[in-house]
Design a protein around this motif. Sequence first.
Motif, mmCIF file in Angstrom:
data_model
loop_
_atom_site.group_PDB
_atom_site.id
_atom_site.type_symbol
_atom_site.label_atom_id
_atom_site.label_comp_id
_atom_site.label_asym_id
_atom_site.label_seq_id
_atom_site.Cartn_x
_atom_site.Cartn_y
_atom_site.Cartn_z
ATOM 1 N N HIS A 40 -5.679 8.970 3.329
ATOM 2 C CA HIS A 40 -5.325 7.489 3.170
ATOM 3 C C HIS A 40 -5.841 6.776 4.144
ATOM 4 O O HIS A 40 -5.799 7.126 5.395
ATOM 5 C CB HIS A 40 -3.824 7.381 2.599
ATOM 6 C CG HIS A 40 -2.844 7.954 3.457
ATOM 7 N ND1 HIS A 40 -2.446 7.544 4.615
ATOM 8 C CD2 HIS A 40 -2.280 9.341 3.460
ATOM 9 C CE1 HIS A 40 -1.572 8.612 5.399
ATOM 10 N NE2 HIS A 40 -1.549 9.635 4.797
ATOM 11 N N GLN A 42 -4.228 3.491 4.928
ATOM 12 C CA GLN A 42 -3.093 2.712 5.391
ATOM 13 C C GLN A 42 -1.726 3.883 5.090
ATOM 14 O O GLN A 42 -1.939 4.870 4.459
ATOM 15 C CB GLN A 42 -2.767 1.512 4.635
ATOM 16 C CG GLN A 42 -2.446 1.667 3.083
ATOM 17 C CD GLN A 42 -2.600 0.315 2.570
ATOM 18 O OE1 GLN A 42 -3.525 -0.355 2.971
ATOM 19 N NE2 GLN A 42 -1.923 0.266 1.510
ATOM 20 N N VAL A 44 1.194 5.873 3.648
ATOM 21 C CA VAL A 44 1.523 6.005 2.253
ATOM 22 C C VAL A 44 2.967 6.549 2.327
ATOM 23 O O VAL A 44 2.901 7.746 2.874
ATOM 24 C CB VAL A 44 0.321 7.094 1.427
ATOM 25 C CG1 VAL A 44 1.062 7.213 0.270
ATOM 26 C CG2 VAL A 44 -0.877 6.345 1.320
ATOM 27 N N HIS A 45 3.998 6.078 1.537
ATOM 28 C CA HIS A 45 5.239 6.636 1.435
ATOM 29 C C HIS A 45 5.106 7.983 0.596
ATOM 30 O O HIS A 45 4.226 8.322 -0.318
ATOM 31 C CB HIS A 45 6.244 5.542 0.771
ATOM 32 C CG HIS A 45 7.496 5.959 0.838
ATOM 33 N ND1 HIS A 45 8.312 6.519 -0.034
ATOM 34 C CD2 HIS A 45 8.622 5.908 2.130
ATOM 35 C CE1 HIS A 45 9.677 6.794 0.433
ATOM 36 N NE2 HIS A 45 9.585 6.275 1.651
ATOM 37 N N GLU A 48 5.270 6.973 -3.205
ATOM 38 C CA GLU A 48 3.926 6.635 -3.601
ATOM 39 C C GLU A 48 3.172 8.003 -3.951
ATOM 40 O O GLU A 48 2.121 7.997 -4.951
ATOM 41 C CB GLU A 48 3.305 5.708 -2.785
ATOM 42 C CG GLU A 48 4.112 4.420 -2.597
ATOM 43 C CD GLU A 48 3.404 3.290 -1.382
ATOM 44 O OE1 GLU A 48 3.936 2.482 -1.399
ATOM 45 O OE2 GLU A 48 3.028 4.056 -0.599
ATOM 46 N N THR A 52 1.687 8.951 -7.494
ATOM 47 C CA THR A 52 0.232 9.058 -7.602
ATOM 48 C C THR A 52 -0.120 10.420 -8.458
ATOM 49 O O THR A 52 -0.888 10.375 -9.362
ATOM 50 C CB THR A 52 -0.520 8.793 -6.520
ATOM 51 O OG1 THR A 52 -0.303 7.562 -6.151
ATOM 52 C CG2 THR A 52 -2.019 8.562 -6.844
ATOM 53 N N SER A 63 0.015 3.466 -11.403
ATOM 54 C CA SER A 63 0.024 3.473 -9.969
ATOM 55 C C SER A 63 0.969 2.408 -9.468
ATOM 56 O O SER A 63 0.777 1.314 -9.706
ATOM 57 C CB SER A 63 -1.437 3.474 -9.377
ATOM 58 O OG SER A 63 -1.564 3.534 -8.066
ATOM 59 N N VAL A 65 0.054 1.635 -6.043
ATOM 60 C CA VAL A 65 -0.579 1.317 -4.967
ATOM 61 C C VAL A 65 -2.062 0.903 -5.280
ATOM 62 O O VAL A 65 -2.389 1.585 -6.553
ATOM 63 C CB VAL A 65 -0.704 2.083 -3.648
ATOM 64 C CG1 VAL A 65 0.587 2.514 -3.147
ATOM 65 C CG2 VAL A 65 -1.312 3.688 -4.197
ATOM 66 N N ASN A 66 -2.748 0.222 -4.652
ATOM 67 C CA ASN A 66 -4.119 0.174 -4.979
ATOM 68 C C ASN A 66 -4.975 1.432 -4.492
ATOM 69 O O ASN A 66 -5.361 1.632 -3.422
ATOM 70 C CB ASN A 66 -4.890 -1.114 -4.231
ATOM 71 C CG ASN A 66 -6.191 -1.639 -4.653
ATOM 72 O OD1 ASN A 66 -7.017 -0.581 -5.056
ATOM 73 N ND2 ASN A 66 -6.592 -2.802 -4.604
ATOM 74 N N SER A 70 -6.240 2.189 -0.855
ATOM 75 C CA SER A 70 -5.254 2.811 0.048
ATOM 76 C C SER A 70 -5.796 4.195 0.378
ATOM 77 O O SER A 70 -5.362 4.788 1.525
ATOM 78 C CB SER A 70 -4.001 3.218 -0.639
ATOM 79 O OG SER A 70 -3.214 1.800 -1.259
ATOM 80 N N TYR A 71 -6.667 4.790 -0.456
ATOM 81 C CA TYR A 71 -7.027 5.844 -0.202
ATOM 82 C C TYR A 71 -8.627 6.355 -0.099
ATOM 83 O O TYR A 71 -9.159 5.517 -0.390
ATOM 84 C CB TYR A 71 -6.822 7.280 -1.556
ATOM 85 C CG TYR A 71 -5.294 7.193 -1.881
ATOM 86 C CD1 TYR A 71 -4.532 8.236 -1.264
ATOM 87 C CD2 TYR A 71 -4.628 6.379 -2.715
ATOM 88 C CE1 TYR A 71 -3.175 8.355 -1.509
ATOM 89 C CE2 TYR A 71 -3.544 6.590 -3.404
ATOM 90 C CZ TYR A 71 -2.664 7.501 -2.509
ATOM 91 O OH TYR A 71 -1.468 7.652 -2.969
ATOM 92 N N PRO A 399 4.369 -1.558 -9.427
ATOM 93 C CA PRO A 399 4.655 -1.807 -8.022
ATOM 94 C C PRO A 399 5.963 -2.315 -7.299
ATOM 95 O O PRO A 399 6.120 -2.221 -6.377
ATOM 96 C CB PRO A 399 3.389 -2.401 -7.501
ATOM 97 C CG PRO A 399 2.409 -2.325 -8.576
ATOM 98 C CD PRO A 399 3.056 -2.073 -9.822
#
Length: 445
Positions: A40, A42, A44-45, A48, A52, A63, A65-66, A70-71, A399
């Motif tokens: 990722h 940023q 990532v919790h 999340e 995913t 999802s 996240v984007n 994000s990945y 989200p």
Amino acid sequence: MKINLPQNRTINLSPPSIIALGFLGLILIGSLLLMLPIAHHQEVHWLEAVFTATSAVTITGLSVVNVGESYTVFGKIVIMLLLQCGGLGFMTFAILAAMSLAPKMGLKQQVMAQETIGQTSLKKISFTIKGVFLYSLFFEAIGTVILTIAWLQDYNFSQAFFYAAFYSVSAFNNGGFSLFPNSLMSFSGQYFVTFTISMLYILGGIGFLVLMDVRKHMRWKKLSTNSKLILSTIAGLNLSAFIIIWILEASNPQTLGLMSLGDQAVNAWFQATVPRSSGFHSLPLDQMTNASTLVTMFLMFIGGGSLSTAGGIKVGTFIIVVISVISFLRREDEIRLFRHSIPEKTTFKALAVVCITALLIMGGFMSLLILEPEQDFLDLLFETVSAACTVGLSRGVTPELQPASLLILMLLMFAGRLGPLTLAYFIATPKKSRLKHPPAEIQVG
């Protein structure tokens, strides 16, 4: 299957338990891989990542996240592999691996495979599973080639190829994961792209047994009753939904209203066929009319064909219930379809699938209403149906949900993916009793 424990203790696991553990294992592995720093861009919790992975393994597509932003490439490849494993099914890969190591499977493994793929003959298991694997690779490869050519005008070769491979796997497996924040709305005017992706998820949602039957016979008269039923029903549903969506949205300036006639037709077709489980969208779902939203939820509830990558109650289940009702109203002594009678246990199975799925949706929806009192009623119902039927379409509220609500959606996705398999197991192992009871007159209707 037995698991050896200390002191000569063993645990007997039923086929549904083994399948459930297999999917849980895939979700766990996928979650750990998505949590790696290499996966990722940023932070990532963990919730999340688990959400995913669950959405990918259950081929849902929801999802929080984007995914595209994000990945990293590694994370996207992990998601693509999870979609592939979830679409073809954990047991398909497990049985293929077992077959490569040993030519003959044990009776326990054969029964497990029979329940997983829905085959009635143990002799056809090996042939069917190989067909599932080869058909998937064949259609995904064709989709990758076509989409790579289509996207070369917008991206360099490596980007176009990666996007094409990801979308081919996501579309054929009815996963619905998109690398673009607005799904496919940016390509609503690119007919080549939308048509290719729509054909991939339609083929993936038909069912592998039907595809194999079509390839073998190539003539309508020689097709099995099941294949005729699935093909005719899917064609009828797609055509009807296409006309209804077009009529309902033609005057809506937020969706089709400002488009040309050609763009209206293409996007009405795309939006009418995606609810069958693909999860993509070329129109803003939260801007569609309430009537179109209701039609979309109804199509999500039906889903695709059996032994396919689609979710829902399945087309065969839907049409059996409809025909049963019509036969009852006509006071017919048997249910007939294409000059064949439908066994009573098939009708009971169809009713059970409908009731269980409806109860699953109602339970999840009620939980979300309690946990999310500030969210819109229709938005929560839409997300619930999408999760339970493993579709992945969203009106944008996922989200915004709190962790407890996300856990509810994960449970719905997992149950929606495993529900038919578990039900098939219980139906395949009936318990007969020698004790007969006197009939009772119960008032119905």
